[in-house]
Design a protein around this motif. Structure first.
Motif, mmCIF file in Angstrom:
data_model
loop_
_atom_site.group_PDB
_atom_site.id
_atom_site.type_symbol
_atom_site.label_atom_id
_atom_site.label_comp_id
_atom_site.label_asym_id
_atom_site.label_seq_id
_atom_site.Cartn_x
_atom_site.Cartn_y
_atom_site.Cartn_z
ATOM 1 N N UNK A 222 -34.433 36.842 47.928
ATOM 2 C CA UNK A 222 -33.007 36.893 47.605
ATOM 3 C C UNK A 222 -32.780 37.736 46.374
ATOM 4 N N UNK A 223 -31.560 38.224 46.257
ATOM 5 C CA UNK A 223 -31.179 38.972 45.065
ATOM 6 C C UNK A 223 -31.356 38.098 43.837
ATOM 7 N N UNK A 224 -30.985 36.822 43.954
ATOM 8 C CA UNK A 224 -31.092 35.918 42.810
ATOM 9 C C UNK A 224 -32.524 35.808 42.313
ATOM 10 N N UNK A 225 -33.477 35.721 43.248
ATOM 11 C CA UNK A 225 -34.866 35.570 42.852
ATOM 12 C C UNK A 225 -35.350 36.812 42.109
ATOM 13 N N UNK A 226 -34.977 37.979 42.594
ATOM 14 C CA UNK A 226 -35.407 39.202 41.927
ATOM 15 C C UNK A 226 -34.728 39.353 40.568
ATOM 16 N N UNK A 227 -33.461 38.970 40.484
ATOM 17 C CA UNK A 227 -32.781 39.002 39.193
ATOM 18 C C UNK A 227 -33.473 38.077 38.203
ATOM 19 N N UNK A 228 -33.825 36.884 38.662
ATOM 20 C CA UNK A 228 -34.488 35.927 37.771
ATOM 21 C C UNK A 228 -35.844 36.457 37.313
ATOM 22 N N UNK A 229 -36.593 37.074 38.222
ATOM 23 C CA UNK A 229 -37.894 37.610 37.832
ATOM 24 C C UNK A 229 -37.734 38.699 36.772
ATOM 25 N N UNK B 48 -38.661 29.597 37.617
ATOM 26 C CA UNK B 48 -38.327 30.855 36.942
ATOM 27 C C UNK B 48 -37.256 30.640 35.880
ATOM 28 N N UNK B 49 -36.287 29.786 36.196
ATOM 29 C CA UNK B 49 -35.239 29.473 35.216
ATOM 30 C C UNK B 49 -35.855 28.784 34.002
ATOM 31 N N UNK B 50 -36.768 27.839 34.238
ATOM 32 C CA UNK B 50 -37.413 27.148 33.120
ATOM 33 C C UNK B 50 -38.298 28.090 32.313
ATOM 34 N N UNK B 51 -38.880 29.075 32.961
ATOM 35 C CA UNK B 51 -39.657 30.082 32.215
ATOM 36 C C UNK B 51 -38.748 30.828 31.239
ATOM 37 N N UNK B 52 -37.546 31.172 31.696
ATOM 38 C CA UNK B 52 -36.598 31.892 30.832
ATOM 39 C C UNK B 52 -36.192 31.015 29.645
ATOM 40 N N UNK B 53 -35.832 29.754 29.916
ATOM 41 C CA UNK B 53 -35.419 28.854 28.833
ATOM 42 C C UNK B 53 -36.583 28.635 27.866
ATOM 43 N N UNK B 54 -37.790 28.498 28.393
ATOM 44 C CA UNK B 54 -38.959 28.328 27.546
ATOM 45 C C UNK B 54 -39.209 29.530 26.652
ATOM 46 N N UNK B 55 -38.972 30.723 27.177
ATOM 47 C CA UNK B 55 -39.109 31.939 26.365
ATOM 48 C C UNK B 55 -38.026 32.013 25.295
#
Length: 584
Positions: free
Chosen positions: A200-207, A247-254
């Protein structure tokens, strides 16, 4: 000060009572009187004062006393207050809510990192802002990504960013799977050329945003542009999609690595969400939440856990002194959690090669080793790898063992690795990374503690002298184009020979304790192909015991059960190698 007012359910028949409005006013007046009297008595006067003049129960005093204690200038008192709160399980709902509304961020984070804390300590996150007219979460996510700077980016971040912004949902499903996981944990078959996995577009955006969030200034932009709220909306929408949530938690963790963003993260309600995730029985979900909260907890945690570095134990605050570290490094196409699960049955591996969350609920370093050696900090590392150019996530990415070792070494040092005695545990190519990291550390004065505190290393089927994997040629159904990483494993690789010679000299000089395991069974790929990935002679480092085990390459690091030889011999090595350190 504000507080919840709880009203008991009553009949609306005015003949039976004075009505709901009358009851609400009565409860409101009573609550206000108690709050004003208690706060005036406790928050303004010394602790030792008697409370006989205040018309409240003893347990009411305890709530306010703990609140005041949690805001003390004395750190020891603050930590004790949080511990006492977390161990309290007899309060009424409204008392937990008083703490939830009146505590400061340090206390809230401390409660989230306390194992026994009641979830009633955590308020629901604030309401999310409405989506813009004629917009969607997908479109807003794309706009967030488009708003991020295009500076300080490597080629792969640029690739993911442009891909996510330019492609439609239909055309994003263009990536194929590879033949097999060298050092991995499943047997994903290469699909026919006409079939591709969905994306999905969302998954690629999150990555792409995950990569952006590794840059501090980009984290500021994510926060300023409403990213914390948008990511929370996506997190809720995708509650049945663990990959999106991770992936969302990876972003928040960063983002939590940046202390100036902590107040924004707390205000947006992420601490409450992570407090609940910490209690999940899914190890990956709980470990991602533990990383976020540890990065937020500057009261008891000095280390910073960067993307891909996960503490399996202890994940909560603990009074148990931590005396040594054990690090787990997976191989090609492996992962921080699934590599170290219990052994699957052979039939299950062959019939279900896909990543099924329900199959990865057991992680023996977390469930067994943590109980057998509670004084250890157990860390598992995750890094992206590619078995073939076909499967490569980023076509521009050509990451050698040397590149990855420097990247991982930097992350591990930030996590405090080297401050305590260390035992390294590696599978497959992960062992080559460990060797390279230690060699690099030996050349850098600032990394000297990593070398000086390394006590021992366990190698599970590590191809010290190369593997035939890169040389295999198979038919089109199992097409394999070796990636740079696999090519480095060739038996005639000069880099591999130099790595072996240099490390052997270092290990002997520093007297590292070494234990080698090697598989004796071939690994089956479908019904036609079988490979003996790491032969006995390649797994022989030249020092330490070499123990052949009747399992295949994938199962060499997956004990069948706790009393299995693989686990018990591993546990024995850890205890013997760290014996003096654990006694102190």
């Amino acid at each position: 000060m504000k507080s919840y007012i709880y009203v008991h359910t009553v009949s609306l028949d005015k003949g039976e009572n004075h009505g709901i409005a009358w009851q609400a006013r009565k409860e409101l007046h009573k609550a206000v009187r108690k709050v004003l009297a208690t706060s005036a008595k406790i928050l303004r006067n010394p602790f030792a004062d008697a409370f006989s003049t205040v018309d409240i129960e003893d347990h009411e005093c305890a709530v306010w006393l703990l609140l005041r204690k949690s805001k003390s200038d004395d750190k020891t008192a603050r930590l004790e207050a949080v511990r006492e709160m977390s161990e309290t399980h007899h309060w009424h709902d409204y008392q937990y809510r008083i703490i939830a509304q009146a505590c400061d961020p340090k206390t809230l984070i401390g409660l989230a990192r306390s194992k026994e804390s009641d979830l009633r300590f955590f308020l629901l996150p604030p309401p999310l802002p409405c989506l813009k007219e004629d917009s969607s979460t997908e479109e807003e996510l794309r706009q967030l990504l488009a708003s991020l700077p295009q500076t300080e980016l490597d080629e792969c971040i640029q690739y993911f960013t442009s891909l996510a912004l330019s492609e439609s949902s239909q055309s994003l499903a263009a990536q194929k799977g590879g033949l097999w996981c060298f050092g991995g944990n499943g047997l994903p078959y290469a699909e026919s050329f006409g079939e591709v996995p969905s994306a999905t577009v969302e998954m690629f955006c999150l990555e792409a945003i995950v990569k952006h969030s590794e840059i501090s200034t980009h984290c500021d932009k994510i926060e300023a542009n409403g990213g914390l709220q948008l990511l929370q909306r996506l997190y809720r929408l995708h509650k049945d999609c663990p990959k999106v949530q991770r992936n969302i938690m990876r972003i928040i963790g960063n983002m939590a690595l940046n202390e100036h963003l902590h107040s924004s993260i707390v205000r947006s309600g992420w601490v409450s969400i992570m407090a609940e995730a910490m209690k999940s029985h899914h190890i990956m979900e709980a470990s991602h939440a533990a990383r976020i909260l540890a990065n937020l907890d500057r009261e008891t945690v000095q280390e910073k856990y960067q993307d891909g570095v996960y503490v399996l134990h202890p994940q909560y605050r603990t009074s148990q002194p931590i005396k040594a570290d054990v690090l787990f490094i997976h191989g090609l196409m492996g992962a921080a959690f699934k590599t170290w699960r219990q052994q699957d049955s052979e039939q299950a591996v062959i019939e279900k090669p896909t990543e099924d969350e329900d199959r990865y609920t057991t992680c023996w370093p977390k469930t067994w080793l943590a109980k057998d050696c509670p004084a250890l900090r157990i860390i598992s590392v995750e890094y992206d790898t590619s078995l073939s150019d076909w499967r490569a996530r980023c076509p521009m990415e050509r990451r050698s063992i040397a590149f990855r070792s420097n990247e991982l070494l930097r992350k591990l040092r930030a996590a405090g690795v080297g401050d305590r005695p260390v035992v390294w545990i590696s599978h497959s190519m992960g062992g080559l990374l460990v060797k390279k990291m230690l060699l690099e550390a030996s050349k850098k004065p600032e990394m000297s503690t990593v070398i000086n505190n390394t006590r021992g290393i366990i190698f599970y089927s590590v191809p010290h002298h190369g593997s035939h994997l890169a040389e295999y040629s198979v038919n089109v159904r199992y097409l394999l184009f070796p990636s740079l990483e696999v090519k480095e494993l060739s038996k005639d690789s000069p880099a591999l020979k130099k790595l072996q010679d240099d490390f052997l000299e270092l290990a002997k000089d520093k007297n590292f304790q070494v234990l080698n395991f090697v598989e004796t069974l071939p690994t089956y790929i479908g019904s036609m192909i079988k490979l003996h990935v790491v032969p006995v002679e390649s797994a022989d480092l030249g020092i330490g015991d070499l123990i052949p085990v009747d399992v295949n390459h994938l199962n060499i690091c997956k004990p069948k059960k706790k009393d299995a030889f693989l686990y018990q011999r591993t546990l024995q090595f850890i205890r013997e190698t760290l014996a003096k350190d654990l006694e102190n």
